[in-house]
Design an enzyme around this catalytic site. Structure first.
Site, mmCIF file in Angstrom:
data_model
loop_
_atom_site.group_PDB
_atom_site.id
_atom_site.type_symbol
_atom_site.label_atom_id
_atom_site.label_comp_id
_atom_site.label_asym_id
_atom_site.label_seq_id
_atom_site.Cartn_x
_atom_site.Cartn_y
_atom_site.Cartn_z
ATOM 1 N N ARG A 79 51.146 40.236 51.277
ATOM 2 C CA ARG A 79 52.573 39.785 51.380
ATOM 3 C C ARG A 79 53.079 38.563 50.333
ATOM 4 O O ARG A 79 52.039 38.302 49.700
ATOM 5 C CB ARG A 79 52.550 38.714 52.822
ATOM 6 C CG ARG A 79 52.416 39.655 54.009
ATOM 7 C CD ARG A 79 52.228 38.887 55.136
ATOM 8 N NE ARG A 79 51.322 37.866 55.280
ATOM 9 C CZ ARG A 79 51.430 36.641 54.928
ATOM 10 N NH1 ARG A 79 52.707 35.991 54.799
ATOM 11 N NH2 ARG A 79 50.527 35.771 55.083
ATOM 12 N N LYS A 221 54.410 41.372 59.886
ATOM 13 C CA LYS A 221 54.289 40.069 59.823
ATOM 14 C C LYS A 221 55.830 39.744 59.904
ATOM 15 O O LYS A 221 56.295 38.564 60.621
ATOM 16 C CB LYS A 221 53.600 39.580 58.576
ATOM 17 C CG LYS A 221 52.070 39.256 59.038
ATOM 18 C CD LYS A 221 51.637 38.639 59.989
ATOM 19 C CE LYS A 221 50.321 38.330 60.284
ATOM 20 N NZ LYS A 221 49.076 38.863 59.846
ATOM 21 N N HIS A 240 48.776 33.803 66.598
ATOM 22 C CA HIS A 240 47.888 34.524 65.458
ATOM 23 C C HIS A 240 46.615 34.701 66.088
ATOM 24 O O HIS A 240 46.057 33.962 65.575
ATOM 25 C CB HIS A 240 48.367 33.764 64.364
ATOM 26 C CG HIS A 240 47.877 34.557 62.974
ATOM 27 N ND1 HIS A 240 47.253 34.145 62.014
ATOM 28 C CD2 HIS A 240 47.927 36.012 62.982
ATOM 29 C CE1 HIS A 240 46.862 35.151 60.991
ATOM 30 N NE2 HIS A 240 47.133 36.284 61.550
ATOM 31 N N ASP A 277 45.531 41.060 66.097
ATOM 32 C CA ASP A 277 46.304 39.875 65.282
ATOM 33 C C ASP A 277 47.405 39.166 66.020
ATOM 34 O O ASP A 277 47.607 38.155 65.621
ATOM 35 C CB ASP A 277 46.827 40.655 64.182
ATOM 36 C CG ASP A 277 47.215 40.014 63.167
ATOM 37 O OD1 ASP A 277 46.417 39.031 62.612
ATOM 38 O OD2 ASP A 277 48.262 40.050 62.549
ATOM 39 N N ARG A 342 43.298 47.686 52.952
ATOM 40 C CA ARG A 342 43.415 47.580 54.335
ATOM 41 C C ARG A 342 43.447 49.322 54.940
ATOM 42 O O ARG A 342 43.994 50.180 54.222
ATOM 43 C CB ARG A 342 45.162 47.254 54.346
ATOM 44 C CG ARG A 342 45.182 45.786 54.296
ATOM 45 C CD ARG A 342 44.578 44.798 55.324
ATOM 46 N NE ARG A 342 44.770 43.384 55.229
ATOM 47 C CZ ARG A 342 44.657 42.565 56.102
ATOM 48 N NH1 ARG A 342 44.441 42.787 57.242
ATOM 49 N NH2 ARG A 342 44.645 41.157 55.692
HETATM 50 P P1 ATP Z 1 43.884 38.996 58.688
HETATM 51 O O1 ATP Z 1 44.672 38.249 59.507
HETATM 52 O O2 ATP Z 1 44.220 39.260 57.370
HETATM 53 O O3 ATP Z 1 43.906 40.624 59.244
HETATM 54 P P2 ATP Z 1 40.973 38.863 60.140
HETATM 55 O O4 ATP Z 1 40.953 37.633 60.519
HETATM 56 O O5 ATP Z 1 41.309 39.913 61.091
HETATM 57 O O6 ATP Z 1 42.151 38.407 58.623
HETATM 58 P P3 ATP Z 1 39.020 40.522 59.319
HETATM 59 O O7 ATP Z 1 39.915 41.777 58.761
HETATM 60 O O8 ATP Z 1 38.162 40.642 60.585
HETATM 61 O O9 ATP Z 1 39.858 39.139 59.206
HETATM 62 O O10 ATP Z 1 37.904 40.293 57.863
HETATM 63 C C1 ATP Z 1 36.712 39.636 58.001
HETATM 64 C C2 ATP Z 1 35.958 40.259 56.960
HETATM 65 O O11 ATP Z 1 34.822 39.354 56.816
HETATM 66 C C3 ATP Z 1 35.594 41.502 57.113
HETATM 67 O O12 ATP Z 1 35.568 42.032 55.754
HETATM 68 C C4 ATP Z 1 34.112 41.210 57.744
HETATM 69 O O13 ATP Z 1 33.328 42.410 57.320
HETATM 70 C C5 ATP Z 1 33.637 40.264 56.861
HETATM 71 N N1 ATP Z 1 32.460 39.405 57.411
HETATM 72 C C6 ATP Z 1 31.360 39.386 56.738
HETATM 73 N N2 ATP Z 1 30.517 38.385 57.377
HETATM 74 C C7 ATP Z 1 31.166 38.181 58.603
HETATM 75 C C8 ATP Z 1 30.895 37.399 59.843
HETATM 76 N N3 ATP Z 1 29.802 36.679 59.828
HETATM 77 N N4 ATP Z 1 31.708 37.202 60.743
HETATM 78 C C9 ATP Z 1 32.884 37.929 60.511
HETATM 79 N N5 ATP Z 1 33.417 38.606 59.468
HETATM 80 C C10 ATP Z 1 32.460 38.529 58.629
HETATM 81 MN MN MN Z 2 43.350 41.311 61.028
#
Ligand code: ATP
Ligand code: MN
Length: 554
Positions: A79, A221, A240, A277, A342
């Site tokens: 974004r 978004k 969020h 999300d 993604r």
């Molecule tokens: P967005 O708002 O951008 O969608 P998100 O909060 O959904 O972000 P995730 O897509 O879940 O974030 O990304 C978390 C990333 O961190 C993943 O790639 C996951 O594999 C990695 N990761 C590594 N270690 C951990 C952990 N201990 N807990 C959670 N995620 C982890």
């Molecule tokens: Mn996400």
């Protein structure tokens, strides 16, 4: 490669049949209302397989060996918050909280940009139009018409919004219209923009204009920002966060900024996924705004994230992720285009998705932070005041970029864990959350999915398996009888043990070899929290202020 593609189209025709949409034509009158020339060939409400075919035929996408459509989104792979505008008019001028994310734009520019988009799209031979909904709770449902220059962006809309049934299309009246013209470059001098791309929201005209960017995340978004403005006016807290539900209907929410684990941790084989999300919290329960997930795929592995890995199949749209050379096998470790690789897919690609995506009042809330300083405990219990303090702070710390020489963590404080999407003052959402936590006696936890044993460079990221074990322990009541220690600076409660997690990592100071370095790092982080909170201090209760970290001065 051509033969492989043909074979997969055949497979798709079979696999995707049950995903087909009815073929309904968009009445010509509807097109003129949109300001699009009648000469354009409109592909309305195409099936998933047709959109995949159109994408491949236009040379914009390839099928992976598991049947997912793989595209590049072009110049933009994320974004562009500095180019997100809200039209300042009679209704928004006193209600929107104008700041670096809610950038005002005069109404005359809305008309100029919309006309530019309409004439640009009218010059195309074909366009893809799709009608859909947001909000799983029908009382808050919003109808949306998405107009796309690219078939794969139309597939994104199909994956991410709620898909209407055939009868819903008969008398479909679009409440909101989203125009997507990624190939149109705007002239800032004429259009009042910063540069050639822009995302423009008009609440008066119920329209989102996207020009000069092919990053699909702007679509979801953009609509999220709209809902974050509209729903609180109807007494619904918009959030969020991701959400899931146990077998007994017990619901959990996971708030967090990008990359903290909302999507990863909500996909739990033992719980039903409500959404990854965007959610609303009513007086009755919670509901998903969306009909799909948008997961990060960088370093995705079947072993660590089987649910997301298995969702990458026909119908899924993978973005900016290269193949291994000479194959059509996705290389999830490839960062050549971006770190922000993604995939979007419909919610029901996750095996145990809740249908409809609605849940009860939450029992537990998790605030996720990816603390690259390695200071915050991997799991801690928050008092109500601490929860409010943390919610308003919205902390995470990422490793800034991968450019040579830059490997220092960088902190982000983003109010309500989502400031770029919140048109109202953060105090509005915080007050609503505070009331709900109080009324329903919801327990809030802080989960550090980031570093342990030292900051980035010295320590290591907490294992996903440990984070999952901590969350399961809370949800299964296994921390109920456990002793908790108080963190000396942040004052949150840290369990001394947790099933499935080594005791040695639960207290962050103990996980560092250099305790003096830990204390110094904790103090430095506390100082950042305190400085960031200054702007909110005047507007919050003394109880919340007292939940600030206390720097250890000795
Ligand atoms: P967005 O708002 O951008 O969608 P998100 O909060 O959904 O972000 P995730 O897509 O879940 O974030 O990304 C978390 C990333 O961190 C993943 O790639 C996951 O594999 C990695 N990761 C590594 N270690 C951990 C952990 N201990 N807990 C959670 N995620 C982890
Ligand atoms: Mn996400």
């Amino acid at each position: 490669m051509k033969i492989i593609q043909d074979i997969y189209i055949c497979i798709l025709t079979n696999v995707c049949n049950n995903m087909s949409f009815p073929s309904v034509a968009l009445p010509a009158t509807q097109l003129t209302t949109l300001g699009i020339d009648a000469s354009v060939n409109i592909h309305y409400q195409l099936s998933v397989e047709q959109l995949i075919e159109d994408t491949i035929c236009t040379g914009e996408g390839m099928l992976s060996n598991n049947g997912a459509l793989v595209v590049n989104t072009g110049q933009f792979t994320g974004r562009s918050p500095k180019d997100r505008f809200i039209i300042k008019d009679q209704t928004t001028s006193d209600t929107v909280f104008w700041n670096d994310f809610n950038i005002p734009m005069a109404e005359k520019y809305f008309h100029i940009i919309r006309e530019k988009i309409q004439s640009y799209l009218s010059s195309k031979e074909e366009l893809w139009v799709r009608d859909c909904f947001a909000c799983a709770d029908e009382r808050y449902r919003i109808s949306i018409r998405v107009v796309n220059e690219k078939p794969w962006m139309n597939l994104f809309a199909s994956n991410m919004f709620l898909r209407p049934a055939e009868e819903d299309l008969e008398n479909f009246v679009p409440g909101w219209v989203i125009f997507c013209a990624p190939g149109l470059k705007l002239d800032p001098a004429v259009c009042g923009t910063r540069q050639s791309n822009a995302a423009v929201i008009s609440f008066k005209y119920k329209t989102i204009l996207l020009a000069g960017t092919g990053y699909t995340g702007e679509i979801k978004k953009g609509m999220f920002s709209v809902l974050n403005y509209l729903l609180p006016q109807r007494n619904v807290l918009s959030m969020h966060c991701s959400a899931n539900m146990g077998a007994k209907g017990d619901t959990a929410l996971f708030f967090g900024l990008s990359g903290t684990g909302k999507t990863t941790l909500s996909a739990d084989p033992n719980r039903m996924l409500i959404g990854d999300d965007e959610h609303g919290w009513t007086n009755h329960g919670i509901f998903n705004f969306e009909g799909g997930c948008y997961a990060k795929t960088i370093d995705l592995s079947e072993e660590k994230e089987p649910d997301i890995f298995n969702a990458i199949r026909p119908g899924a749209l993978v973005e900016n992720t290269p193949f291994f050379p000479g194959t059509n096998k996705i290389d999830f470790s490839n960062r050549a285009i971006t770190e922000n690789t993604r995939v979007s897919y419909p919610l029901d690609f996750i095996r145990n998705a809740a249908q409809p995506a609605i849940g009860n009042i939450p029992d537990h809330i998790f605030f996720l932070t990816c603390d690259a300083y390695g200071v915050l405990p991997p799991i801690s219990k928050l008092s109500k005041a601490q929860a409010m303090y943390q919610f308003i702070s919205g902390y995470t710390a990422k490793v800034a970029g991968t450019e040579a020489g830059i490997n220092e963590p960088k902190s982000t404080f983003s109010a309500c864990f989502g400031a770029p999407f919140l048109p109202l003052h953060p105090g509005k959402y915080a007050a609503m959350l505070g009331d709900k936590i109080e009324k329903h006696q919801v327990q809030v936890w802080m989960i550090n999915t980031g570093w342990s044993g030292g900051a980035y460079g010295t320590g290591h990221r907490i294992k996903l398996a440990y984070t999952r074990a901590m969350i399961s322990a809370v949800l299964e009541g296994k921390l109920d009888g456990i002793t908790f220690d108080t963190h000396p600076v942040f004052n949150m409660q840290m369990p001394v043990s947790c099933p499935g997690v080594p005791d040695s990592i639960l207290n962050p100071a103990a996980a560092w070899t250099d305790k003096t370095a830990y204390d110094a790092a904790a103090n430095r982080l506390a100082e950042q929290f305190i400085n960031n909170f200054e702007k909110y201090a005047a507007g919050v209760s003394s109880e919340i202020l007292a939940a600030a970290p206390v720097m250890n001065t000795q």
